[in-house]
Design an enzyme around this catalytic site. Structure first.
Site, PDB file in Angstrom:
ATOM      1  N   SER A 104       0.830  -1.206   0.000  1.00 55.92           N
ATOM      2  CA  SER A 104       0.000   0.000   0.000  1.00 55.92           C
ATOM      3  C   SER A 104       0.869   1.263   0.000  1.00 55.92           C
ATOM      4  CB  SER A 104      -0.962  -0.045   1.197  1.00 55.92           C
ATOM      5  OG  SER A 104      -1.985   0.883   1.012  1.00 55.92           O
ATOM      6  N   HIS A 116      -7.405  -5.743  -0.965  1.00 52.30           N
ATOM      7  CA  HIS A 116      -6.169  -4.965  -0.877  1.00 52.30           C
ATOM      8  C   HIS A 116      -5.043  -5.870  -0.361  1.00 52.30           C
ATOM      9  CE1 HIS A 116      -3.914  -1.313  -0.874  1.00 52.30           C
ATOM     10  NE2 HIS A 116      -4.035  -0.990   0.396  1.00 52.30           N
ATOM     11  N   ASP A 174       0.028  -4.196  -3.979  1.00 50.36           N
ATOM     12  CA  ASP A 174      -1.095  -3.283  -4.184  1.00 50.36           C
ATOM     13  C   ASP A 174      -0.762  -1.855  -3.719  1.00 50.36           C
ATOM     14  OD1 ASP A 174      -3.527  -3.077  -5.467  1.00 50.36           O
ATOM     15  OD2 ASP A 174      -4.710  -3.287  -3.651  1.00 50.36           O
TER      16      ASP A 174
END
Ligand SMILES: *[C@@H]1O[C@H](CO)[C@@H](O)[C@H](O)[C@H]1NC(C)=O
Ligand SMILES: *[C@@H]1O[C@H](CO)[C@@H](O)[C@H](O)[C@H]1NC(C)=O
Ligand SMILES: *[C@@H]1O[C@H](CO)[C@@H](O)[C@H](O)[C@H]1NC(C)=O
Ligand SMILES: *[C@@H]1O[C@H](CO)[C@@H](O)[C@H](O)[C@H]1NC(C)=O
EC number: 3.1.1.34
Length: 488
Positions: A167, A276, A191
């Site tokens: 992230s 995610h 991601d």
């Protein structure tokens, strides 16, 4: 109990989404000005570098402190083996998420002699999202100082260095890679965060320039680009979009409740940030299930992939997902796709199935449901559901079919044309049917191409009727689908 915990977890998730939305709605917060002027200024470093151990993957027991050479020996840093640097993302709770020890554990299982360092930037990661997003610059700088120190002080070769960022952590890894004196070997972006980065310049986010090799998994790239939690555009040398990259199987609420009923609540936080976080679990899968590597295939669009048209491995068009990726540096970014299971091990087997629908009358039907069954040397996979967006008389259609079962070499297949679940008068009056001579199949994982023939020369596939059977053609068939109706 189960419901309460799930709701609490959902609450967190909603909080997360709401924060992201306000993040994208407000103008980008100003970057906190760095007080660090030179990279050698160890004083300014706020991130902490915890060398985890295989025995206690969950605990920070020893920190490597840039500028304090003795910490390397004290923490039993192995100078001759690989080092993984794990960088977490934004956090609501200010605590490590449950995936951190799982990833550490999987890295040590695969590379027992390696050093797994977890970067702790929790205090900066629990701010209002845009503030934390801006902090990735300082975190990246901290990591770069740490890496330069390892290299300069201990001659640690950066060929042995692999950064893994999730992230916001993916962008911090990218910034670190752009600042080190020597290029890092590899960065894996799990991601990478979308909000505030989708349209950002390459220097402020993860990009292919940040390491010798940058591979990226995109697992939650849903919605319009400025609202997508995961970044949508390719940002590495290889960008893999599992299941199209938008949303992952097993991540809808119904599935979540089923899993909780089945497996208990242990992984509830994982379900909540499910798509995610799937990027991390796919990587863990590649570490743990060496014998079940998932293959991804280069394709221009996910629609083309859904037609089964991209199952080629020629000229590096396919690659392993995760740890054992082949370091192919395409000139342009290359988007790759694959399907996965909803749980570990994630591997599935991909097939392209191509059928020509002969008919005497012109018929066009849309969204038709089919069932395909595959019978192989090792096993069989029955009734794989398939929707063909359109079928039309005397046209050839290609579709992707996939199964988690390793059937070995395909020997036989059946095809069934189902009735739609909704009652339709036209179906009731008319019996739709097509004649099929052959079914062409390409197996992605083995790259084998096969042709299957109707046992009777021609099979009559009728909507709502029983399945028709295709066996391996005994003679080498003609290349054209027309003509050649005689078979031995
Ligand atoms: C350090 O790692 C190497 C492999 O890279 C291994 O052979 C060696 O035993 C390790 N040393 C220690 C002290 O664990
Ligand atoms: C489809 O092609 C076959 C020959 O390949 C022909 O006999 C048939 O009339 C065609 N159908 C239509 C609707 O044109
Ligand atoms: C079917 O449609 C094609 C064009 O779409 C046409 O060329 C052909 O003549 C039609 N055949 C029949 C039997 O109506
Ligand atoms: C291919 O089909 C044609 C007729 O369409 C036939 O003359 C020829 O013998 C066939 N060849 C093979 C190898 O079956």
């Amino acid at each position: 109990m189960a419901r309460g915990a799930l709701l609490a977890a959902l609450g967190l998730w909603i909080h997360y989404l709401a924060a992201l939305c306000t993040a994208t709605a407000t103008t980008q917060a100003t970057v906190p000005r760095s007080t660090i002027e030179t990279k050698r200024d160890f004083e300014g470093i706020q991130s902490k570098f915890s060398l985890r151990t295989a025995d206690e993957p969950d605990d920070d027991i020893c920190y490597l402190v840039p500028g304090q050479e003795d910490t390397m020996a004290r923490c039993n840093f192995n100078h001759t083996s690989k080092t993984f640097v794990v960088i977490h993302g934004w956090t609501v709770t200010g605590m490590y998420e449950s995936w951190v020890p799982k990833l550490v554990d999987a890295l040590y299982k695969r590379e027992p002699d390696s050093n797994v360092v977890v970067v702790d930037w929790l205090s900066r990661a629990q701010q209002h999202y845009p503030v934390s997003a801006a902090y990735t610059k300082l975190v990246g700088k901290d990591v770069a100082i740490f890496i330069d120190w390892m290299e300069e002080q201990f001659n640690y070769p950066l060929d042995n260095l692999h950064l893994l960022g999730y992230s916001l952590g993916a962008h911090a890894a990218g910034i670190a890679g752009s600042l080190t004196k020597t290029k890092i070997n590899r960065i894996t972006g799990l991601d990478p965060a979308g909000p505030n980065f989708e349209y950002a310049e390459a220097t402020t986010r993860l990009s292919p320039d940040d390491a010798d090799f940058v591979d990226v998994l995109h697992t939650y790239t849903r919605g319009s680009p400025d609202r997508s939690i995961g970044i949508q555009k390719p940002v590495g040398h290889i960008d893999i979009y599992p299941n199209g990259g938008g949303f992952q199987p097993g991540c809808n609420l119904g599935e979540a409740l089923r899993l909780i009923a089945e497996k208990g609540l242990a992984d509830v936080d994982q379900l909540v940030k499910c798509s995610h976080e799937r990027s991390i679990h796919l990587f863990i899968d590649s570490l743990l299930y060496e014998d079940k590597p998932s293959l991804a295939y280069r394709c221009n669009t996910k629609e083309t992939f859904e037609k089964g048209l991209c199952l080629s491995c020629r000229k590096n068009r396919c690659n392993n997902l995760g740890y054992t990726v082949n370091k192919v540096r395409a000139k342009r970014n290359s988007k790759m796709y694959l399907k996965t299971r909803s749980q570990m091990p994630y591997k599935v087997f991909h097939y392209q199935v191509k059928v020509h629908f002969f008919g005497k009358v012109n018929v066009t039907k849309t969204n038709q449901p089919f069932l395909v069954s595959l019978y192989g040397t090792a096993d069989e996979s029955k009734n794989i559901a398939l929707i063909l967006p359109e079928i039309s008389t005397n046209k050839t259609y290609s579709s992707l079919v996939y199964t988690e079962i390793n059937i070995g070499d395909l020997l036989m297949l059946t095809l069934q044309w189902e009735k739609e679940s909704i009652f339709s008068w036209s179906d009731w009056w008319t019996s739709y049917a097509f004649d099929i001579q052959r079914v062409r199949v390409k197996a992605g994982e083995t790259q084998k191409k096969m042709v299957f023939c109707s046992r009777d020369g021609i099979s009559h596939l009728t909507k709502g009727k029983e399945a028709v059977v295709f066996v391996k053609c005994t003679a080498k068939p003609n290349n054209t689908d027309t003509g050649d109706q005689s078979r031995p």
